[in-house]
Design a protein around this motif. Structure first.
Motif, short mmCIF file in Angstrom:
data_model
loop_
_atom_site.label_atom_id
_atom_site.label_comp_id
_atom_site.label_asym_id
_atom_site.label_seq_id
_atom_site.Cartn_x
_atom_site.Cartn_y
_atom_site.Cartn_z
N LEU A 651 1.76 7.41 -4.84
CA LEU A 651 2.11 5.98 -4.91
C LEU A 651 3.26 5.63 -3.97
O LEU A 651 3.32 4.52 -3.44
CB LEU A 651 2.48 5.64 -6.36
CG LEU A 651 1.31 5.47 -7.35
CD1 LEU A 651 1.83 5.10 -8.73
CD2 LEU A 651 0.33 4.41 -6.86
N MET A 652 4.21 6.55 -3.79
CA MET A 652 5.33 6.27 -2.89
C MET A 652 4.83 6.02 -1.46
O MET A 652 5.24 5.06 -0.80
CB MET A 652 6.31 7.45 -2.90
CG MET A 652 7.51 7.26 -1.98
SD MET A 652 8.58 8.70 -1.97
CE MET A 652 7.52 9.89 -1.16
N VAL A 653 3.93 6.87 -0.98
CA VAL A 653 3.37 6.67 0.36
C VAL A 653 2.52 5.40 0.40
O VAL A 653 2.55 4.63 1.35
CB VAL A 653 2.53 7.89 0.78
CG1 VAL A 653 1.88 7.67 2.15
CG2 VAL A 653 3.39 9.14 0.80
N TRP A 654 1.77 5.14 -0.67
CA TRP A 654 0.92 3.95 -0.72
C TRP A 654 1.76 2.66 -0.71
O TRP A 654 1.43 1.70 -0.03
CB TRP A 654 0.04 4.02 -1.96
CG TRP A 654 -0.76 2.78 -2.24
CD1 TRP A 654 -0.64 1.96 -3.32
CD2 TRP A 654 -1.81 2.25 -1.45
NE1 TRP A 654 -1.53 0.93 -3.26
CE2 TRP A 654 -2.27 1.08 -2.10
CE3 TRP A 654 -2.41 2.63 -0.25
CZ2 TRP A 654 -3.31 0.30 -1.59
CZ3 TRP A 654 -3.44 1.85 0.24
CH2 TRP A 654 -3.88 0.69 -0.41
N PHE A 655 2.86 2.65 -1.45
CA PHE A 655 3.73 1.47 -1.47
C PHE A 655 4.32 1.20 -0.07
O PHE A 655 4.47 0.05 0.32
CB PHE A 655 4.86 1.67 -2.48
CG PHE A 655 4.42 1.49 -3.90
CD1 PHE A 655 3.36 0.65 -4.22
CD2 PHE A 655 5.05 2.17 -4.94
CE1 PHE A 655 2.95 0.48 -5.54
CE2 PHE A 655 4.63 2.01 -6.25
CZ PHE A 655 3.57 1.16 -6.56
N LEU A 657 2.92 1.92 2.81
CA LEU A 657 1.85 1.36 3.63
C LEU A 657 1.63 -0.11 3.26
O LEU A 657 1.46 -0.97 4.13
CB LEU A 657 0.57 2.16 3.42
CG LEU A 657 -0.65 1.76 4.27
CD1 LEU A 657 -1.47 2.99 4.62
CD2 LEU A 657 -1.54 0.75 3.56
N LEU A 658 1.65 -0.42 1.96
CA LEU A 658 1.47 -1.81 1.54
C LEU A 658 2.59 -2.71 2.06
O LEU A 658 2.36 -3.86 2.45
CB LEU A 658 1.40 -1.89 0.01
CG LEU A 658 0.11 -1.41 -0.65
CD1 LEU A 658 0.21 -1.54 -2.16
CD2 LEU A 658 -1.10 -2.19 -0.13
N GLY A 832 -2.26 4.89 12.02
CA GLY A 832 -1.35 6.00 11.74
C GLY A 832 -0.90 6.02 10.29
O GLY A 832 -0.86 7.09 9.64
N LEU A 833 -0.55 4.83 9.76
CA LEU A 833 -0.14 4.75 8.36
C LEU A 833 -1.28 5.12 7.43
O LEU A 833 -1.10 5.87 6.43
CB LEU A 833 0.35 3.33 8.06
CG LEU A 833 1.78 3.00 8.49
CD1 LEU A 833 2.06 1.52 8.23
CD2 LEU A 833 2.79 3.86 7.76
#
Length: 906
Positions: A651-655, A657-658, A832-833
């Motif tokens: 979730l940290m990486v997903w947040f 990117l968002l 890339g993200l």
């Protein structure tokens, strides 16, 4: 009888030899040399005495010609080419082996043909005409420097003081014209030029000189180069003083004729030198030597005895050395040949006059004597005597003289090898530094008017003749140039910039504005630029674009405003679009983003299902949880808490990117909602050229020639428009209704148009790098000074203040921002993200599966004593029981933690 006959024969031979003047050794007793001079001229009266003195000195010294005597046959040309021709024929009739002189270029050209025809070397000590070349006149030898040499020195002097243009004053004869041609050539090599020529007729009256000098005052240049003869040059300075031209606004440079006349005569210093104050000139430099001192001593004696009526000048040294050089050459010739003979001339008939040309015999040894003369390497009273390949005297130098007070002062020296210097060069070698302007230093010079400050050398205008400034009368965009109906008031942005620039100049510039145009149509600027080039006006002030074809004929100042060509098209707003929120992302980016929402939801469910009750329940409830959880992360409003470490990391990486994607989406959507969009299919210069739609341009603008000639757009597509209203109407009508698809104009005009009209915008970038400048005549120093003033206006902020005054009434908003279609966000900007997020998600899922397998293996090891199941189904059920057991243990632990966290009853 046998004895008498030989004796008689010998006596007869001795008589014949004595008759022809033959001495022992076969040398003649007398050798005739000729001289054609103008006895009454400044140079002729000293040259005649010097030549005669040289002949006497040579005849008195028996070691020079070994007993042979020189006989001088002289004739007076009376400063007339016609008389000089017959005088030369009389001299040639006396069987002379060398002809000395003449002084006049006209006579020298004519006698050069005679000398070549009769093979008699013609040695001139005073004719400096550079057109007397060795190729055309093979028997001509110059015992001094050519004027091309002196004009080289003059050009170095001019460029060392930073003057760019000069006015040449000369006598209109071969000597004067050819000397000025040589000066023009030398100046051209240094990118300088003669801006005006004053050709004085031979024997010009005082009134004529006054008239011609007066006309030159209107030119504006104040550096005068006077190339005259010693007999008439002073009249020029008399006239200049009478016209008040010997002031500190003027520079007067003179060739060596001035020093010649000052050396020759005892001038009345109180009156005759008064009008020469501040004049700078050249004088032949003759270094000190024993020969020079001996000749000066002898001249003084001749002057005291009344033989010499004039003082000694440099040409007297050259005349004296000419005779000595001829004597040395004759001695070498006699040593080689032994006799002097003349042949009959059968090609020239009898003129039946006083002079019988057919009796003039060519000199048989003329060519050999010429070679002996050119091979000389000796030293005379004037310095070294050597000749270069052009048969001119080598190694000459000049003194730079300055007249102030009651004397003539030496302020420097010049040689072809070292250039200008404050002290004479001790050596003259080709290896010495050559014409290094930084090393050309002279001592202080007093200029006309008594000033020691270097004169500017030009004045832009005077009150009697103010600078004529052309101004176009515009019928539109009068913010730039506005002329009143009665032609008394000139206003506008361009006018203010010009006036402010003039205030920064260190000198006054009287000027007057000259309007052009009938008020019905803006005049064509190309025509006005031609008026400047043709000297009908001095400058052009206004919204004049600096175009390449214009810079070939006039000089422009530093640009004071940028004016690249831009494209204007109609625009529309997209605020009313119902689906505009979808435009920031491309379809591909929308799809990838949606896929990742589902992927993240599924992976989080897998990671949290065993340990988090929020992700358990009925299949329907779990599917809804997966869907809602992934999309609720977009707004950080998810109800389910993430317990596993791997889930939190995903979730940290997903947040992150968002955050990046939503920020970019917001910025892009804002531009789509606020920036006006194009109605026209023209988006820039490429689409402009490719389309077949009509294009508007401002009437009289250079945009027409640029599009037609540079962009090769058919001229039928180019529609002239007069004013902003015509711009608006044509754009609104469009090409289908008789209007235009776009307008090409310069940026300043477009800024005014966009400030007053709405619904239009600029597309693309400016496709020229032009600017506006003030046009001046070629090589005008005023253009350079105005350019410096414009840069100063830009630095101190005055240029921006003037811009605000005319273009920003009240509030000033930028209307020049380019209007273009906002770019949609593509997957390429974020791949890339997405890649990092996908890798992290898959890695977390794999790690979870590996941990589950490892725990399963440990579980089997602990129950090794139980019977082993052989079927695949039993193994699978064991794995499921293991998973359920783990989940039950985790549930009990979680309950225990909740219970322990509740407060105890008292």
């Amino acid at each position: 009888m046998a004895f008498v006959v030989p004796s008689a024969y010998m006596l007869l031979m001795l008589s014949v030899l004595g008759l022809y003047g033959v001495v022992d050794g076969g040398r003649p007793a007398v050798v005739n040399i000729g001289a054609v001079l103008s006895y009454d001229s400044t140079i002729g009266r000293v040259a005649k005495v010097a030549i005669e003195a040289a002949v006497d000195a040579i005849n008195a010294n028996k070691d020079i010609l070994k007993g042979t005597r020189l006989n001088l046959v002289a004739a007076n040309s009376n400063c007339s080419a016609f008389i000089g021709m017959f005088a030369a024929l009389k001299v040639l009739d006396k069987e002379v082996v060398t002809l000395i002189g003449p002084q006049s270029s006209v006579i020298a050209h004519m006698l050069s043909y005679f000398s070549a025809k009769f093979q008699v070397p013609l040695v001139s000590f005073a004719d400096t005409d550079p057109s007397l070349s060795s190729l055309q006149y093979p028997y001509f030898v110059r015992m001094t420097q050519s004027d091309s040499y002196q004009m080289h020195a003059m050009a170095d002097l001019i460029i060392s003081y930073g003057w760019k243009q000069v006015i040449a004053v000369f006598i209109d004869d071969d000597y004067g014209r050819n000397g000025v041609y040589a000066l023009d050539d030398e100046l051209t090599k240094r990118k300088l030029r003669i801006s005006y020529k004053i050709a004085l007729p031979v024997g010009a009256s005082r009134y004529k000189i006054l008239e011609l000098l007066q006309s030159s005052k209107a030119v504006g240049r104040r550096v005068y180069v006077v190339h005259a003869s010693p007999d008439s040059g002073l009249d020029i300075f008399h006239a200049a003083q009478e016209l008040q031209m010997m002031t500190n606004d003027f520079v007067w440079l003179a060739t060596d004729w001035l020093s010649t006349i000052l050396d020759t005569f005892e001038l009345n210093k109180a009156s005759q030198l008064n009008y020469l104050q501040g004049v700078v000139g050249f004088q032949h430099y003759i270094p000190q030597s024993a020969q020079k001192n001996a000749f000066e001593s002898r001249w003084n004696k001749l002057h005291r005895n009344g033989v010499a009526s004039s003082k000694l000048n440099t040409y007297a040294f050259y005349a004296y050395d000419t005779v000595w050089a001829v004597a040395y050459a004759i001695n070498d010739f006699l040593a080689s040949s032994g006799n002097i003979t003349f042949s009959s001339n059968h090609q020239i008939g009898d003129t039946r006059g006083k002079v019988n040309i057919d009796k003039i015999k060519p000199f048989d040894g003329g060519h050999l004597l010429l070679q002996k003369l050119l091979l000389l390497n000796t030293t005379g009273s004037s310095g070294p005597i050597r000749f270069d390949s052009n048969r001119n005297l080598m190694s000459g130098a000049y003194e730079v003289i300055n007249i102030y007070g009651s004397t003539m002062h030496t302020v420097g020296y010049w040689t072809n090898f070292t250039g200008l210097s404050a002290s004479p060069s001790k050596t003259l070698r080709a290896s010495d530094p050559r014409n290094l302007i930084s090393n050309q230093v002279l001592t202080n010079i007093t200029w006309p008017g008594g000033s020691t400050t270097i004169p500017r050398g030009w004045v832009p205008s005077t009150r009697e003749r103010p600078l004529r400034i052309g101004v176009p009368r515009r019928v539109s965009y009068i913010q730039f140039v506005n002329i009143s109906i009665d032609n008394t008031t000139f206003q506008g942005y361009c006018i203010d910039v010009f006036k402010e620039a003039l205030k920064l100049l260190p000198y006054e510039v009287p000027y007057q504005f000259v309007p052009f145009g009938d008020g019905k149509a803006t005049p064509k600027y190309w025509t006005l630029v031609n008026l400047v080039a043709d000297n009908q006006i001095d400058a052009l002030v206004g919204d004049i674009s600096i175009a390449p074809n214009r810079t070939r004929i006039v000089d422009f100042t530093q640009p004071y405003i940028s004016s690249g060509l831009v494209i204007v098209v109609p625009t529309k707003s997209t605020k009313s679009s119902a689906w505009v929120f979808l435009r920031p992302f491309t379809v591909g980016l929308w799809c990838v983003t949606g896929v990742f929402f589902f992927l993240i939801g599924i992976v989080i469910w897998i990671l949290e299902h065993r340990v988090n009750k929020d992700f358990r329940g009925s299949p329907k409830r779990q599917c809804i949880t997966i869907f809602l959880f992934s999309f609720s992360t977009l707004f950080h409003s998810e109800q389910e808490e993430t317990l596993s470490t791997l889930g939190r990391f995903v979730l940290m990486v997903w947040f992150f990117l968002l955050m990046v994607v939503t920020s970019s989406y917001t910025a892009s959507l804002t531009s789509f909602l606020t920036v006006q969009q194009l109605q026209s299919p023209i988006h820039g210069i490429d689409s402009l050229i490719a389309s077949n739609e009509p294009i508007g341009y401002q009437e009289g603008s250079f945009a027409w020639s640029y599009m037609a000639n540079n962009l090769k757009i058919p001229r039928a597509r180019l529609i002239p428009l007069r004013n902003p209203d015509a711009y608006e109407n044509s754009l609104l009508l469009g090409p289908k209704n008789g209007g235009v698809a776009a307008i090409v104009d310069e940026l300043p005009y477009v800024e005014i148009f966009l400030a007053t009209k709405t619904g239009f915008g600029i597309v693309g970038q400016p496709f020229t790098n032009n600017g506006w400048g003030f046009a001046f005549q070629r090589d005008s120093p005023l253009a350079v000074d105005i350019s410096r003033a414009i840069l100063q206006l830009s630095e101190n902020g005055d240029l921006q203040r003037i811009h605000m005054k005319w273009f920003c009434q009240g509030t000033c908003t930028s209307h020049s921002a380019s209007i273009s279609e906002p770019n949609q966000l593509h997957l390429n900007s974020f791949w890339g993200l997405f890649l990092v997020c996908g890798i992290v998600t898959i890695a977390a899922l794999l790690l979870f599966l590996l941990r589950a397998i490892r725990q399963f293996i440990r579980y089997n090891k602990n129950k090794r004593d139980e019977a082993s199941m052989t079927s695949i189904a039993k193994t699978f059920y064991s794995f499921i029981d293991f998973i359920d057991a783990k989940e039950e243990a985790a549930k009990n632990m979680f309950r225990h933690q909740q219970c322990s966290s509740q407060p105890q009853a008292s």
